[in-house]
Design an enzyme around this catalytic site. Structure first.
Site, mmCIF file in Angstrom:
data_model
loop_
_atom_site.group_PDB
_atom_site.id
_atom_site.type_symbol
_atom_site.label_atom_id
_atom_site.label_comp_id
_atom_site.label_asym_id
_atom_site.label_seq_id
_atom_site.Cartn_x
_atom_site.Cartn_y
_atom_site.Cartn_z
ATOM 1 N N GLU A 116 0.806 -1.227 0.000
ATOM 2 C CA GLU A 116 0.000 0.000 0.000
ATOM 3 C C GLU A 116 0.839 1.279 0.000
ATOM 4 O O GLU A 116 0.425 2.304 0.551
ATOM 5 C CB GLU A 116 -0.990 -0.003 1.182
ATOM 6 C CG GLU A 116 -1.994 -1.152 1.093
ATOM 7 C CD GLU A 116 -3.093 -1.089 2.153
ATOM 8 O OE1 GLU A 116 -3.038 -0.204 3.025
ATOM 9 O OE2 GLU A 116 -4.011 -1.932 2.098
ATOM 10 N N GLU A 211 -4.991 -9.255 0.547
ATOM 11 C CA GLU A 211 -5.658 -9.121 1.840
ATOM 12 C C GLU A 211 -7.157 -9.188 1.620
ATOM 13 O O GLU A 211 -7.695 -8.466 0.782
ATOM 14 C CB GLU A 211 -5.351 -7.775 2.518
ATOM 15 C CG GLU A 211 -3.975 -7.610 3.074
ATOM 16 C CD GLU A 211 -3.797 -6.272 3.806
ATOM 17 O OE1 GLU A 211 -2.669 -5.974 4.206
ATOM 18 O OE2 GLU A 211 -4.806 -5.532 3.971
#
Length: 305
Positions: A116, A211
């Site tokens: 991220e 995720e």
């Protein structure tokens, strides 16, 4: 090692050992005993363990646990944490190369460079591409045949970024979209296939959801809306509902994903907000490896990932 409530139905699990945050681990070190117990539990859920960083000897401890427990079929996804600090990034990358030089490719399923970083705006897409290219070159020089990836939000992936990795890894959380637990599995599949999987059509590149999960408590998410009637409710029943609709179906259609996550991470309490106290509550189990009261991991009629 023989818990009847645990089933190896997850293709992969996201894992960060307790006390593995730098520089806190200088004074409060992660425990090999704790990591070994964690890995014993993880091995009953999955064959692939994803790490997020190399600091605090976490990779070495996981590899040691796998060796001592004689888990010959369990692999590690070697994670490298990237941020806005060049010193941190250089340290993480140096530790990764040392691990690869010491252990070779065999213990690892692949290498994930950064998580991220585009979402947090720690690096630009150009800067991330430069790091990925450098790592790819170094892997080739070392004659290491390991797939290279980075993980970011599903919305942040582009055709250009997809061209720079072997695997497109998208973090996709239906909870933050504000959908109900009943709708979450279908929403996740639709989002992933229309936003991310399409980027690799016509290529031999793979796609993973890096995720996906559901918090067990902490409030309600309305996604991008300021308010909502139903929304995504954090709770044990909702976590079970999402798993019921997602886990076994994913086994059937071969979806590659990492479940987020096996254990709660109490250090993340610092990121909680009033009415949004879910950051430290994503585990199937608490920090002491106790399956949360009421959590039911699907057994998928004995099928395993």
């Amino acid at each position: 090692m023989n818990n009847d409530d645990l089933h190896r139905v997850f293709p992969g699990i996201d894992y960060t050992p307790l006390n593995a945050q730098y520089p806190d681990c200088i004074n409060t070190k992660p425990s090999q005993n704790n990591v070994t117990r964690d890995v014993a539990v993880l091995s009953q859920l999955t064959k692939e363990i994803r790490l997020y960083g190399t600091d605090c000897n976490q990779t070495e401890m996981v590899l040691h646990a796998i060796d001592r427990l004689e888990l010959t079929d369990v692999k590690v996804w070697l994670g490298v944490w990237l941020g806005p600090n060049d010193t941190t990034n250089d340290r993480q990358l140096h530790q990764m190369y040392s691990l690869l030089d010491d252990h070779g490719a065999d213990p690892f399923a692949g290498v994930i460079i950064g998580n991220e970083v585009l979402f947090r705006e720690d690096l630009t897409s150009t800067e991330l591409a430069e790091v990925l290219a450098d790592v790819k070159s170094n892997l080739t020089e070392r004659d290491l045949d390991l797939p290279l990836a980075t993980s970011d939000l599903g919305d942040n992936w582009t055709q250009q970024l997809a061209s720079e990795v072997d695997i497109v890894m998208a973090n996709i959380h239906p909870f933050f979209a504000g959908v109900t637990a009943d709708e979450a599995a279908a929403w996740t599949w639709n989002f992933w296939t229309t936003k991310d999987v399409v980027l690799t059509e016509g290529t031999n590149k793979k796609n993973y959801i890096s995720e996906v999960g559901w918090p067990s408590a902490g409030g309600k998410s309305c996604g991008s809306a300021s308010s909502c009637t139903e929304g995504s409710v954090a709770g044990i029943d909702e976590m079970n509902t999402f798993m019921e609709h997602w886990v076994c179906q994913s086994l059937t259609n071969g979806t590659a994903y990492f479940w987020f996550e096996a254990f709660d991470e109490p250090w993340k309490i610092q990121f909680n907000e009033d009415g949004k106290e879910w950051e430290d509550k994503w585990g199937l189990m608490d920090v002491n490896r106790n399956l949360k009261d009421g959590v039911k991991i699907p057994d998928c009629d004995g099928r395993t990932a």
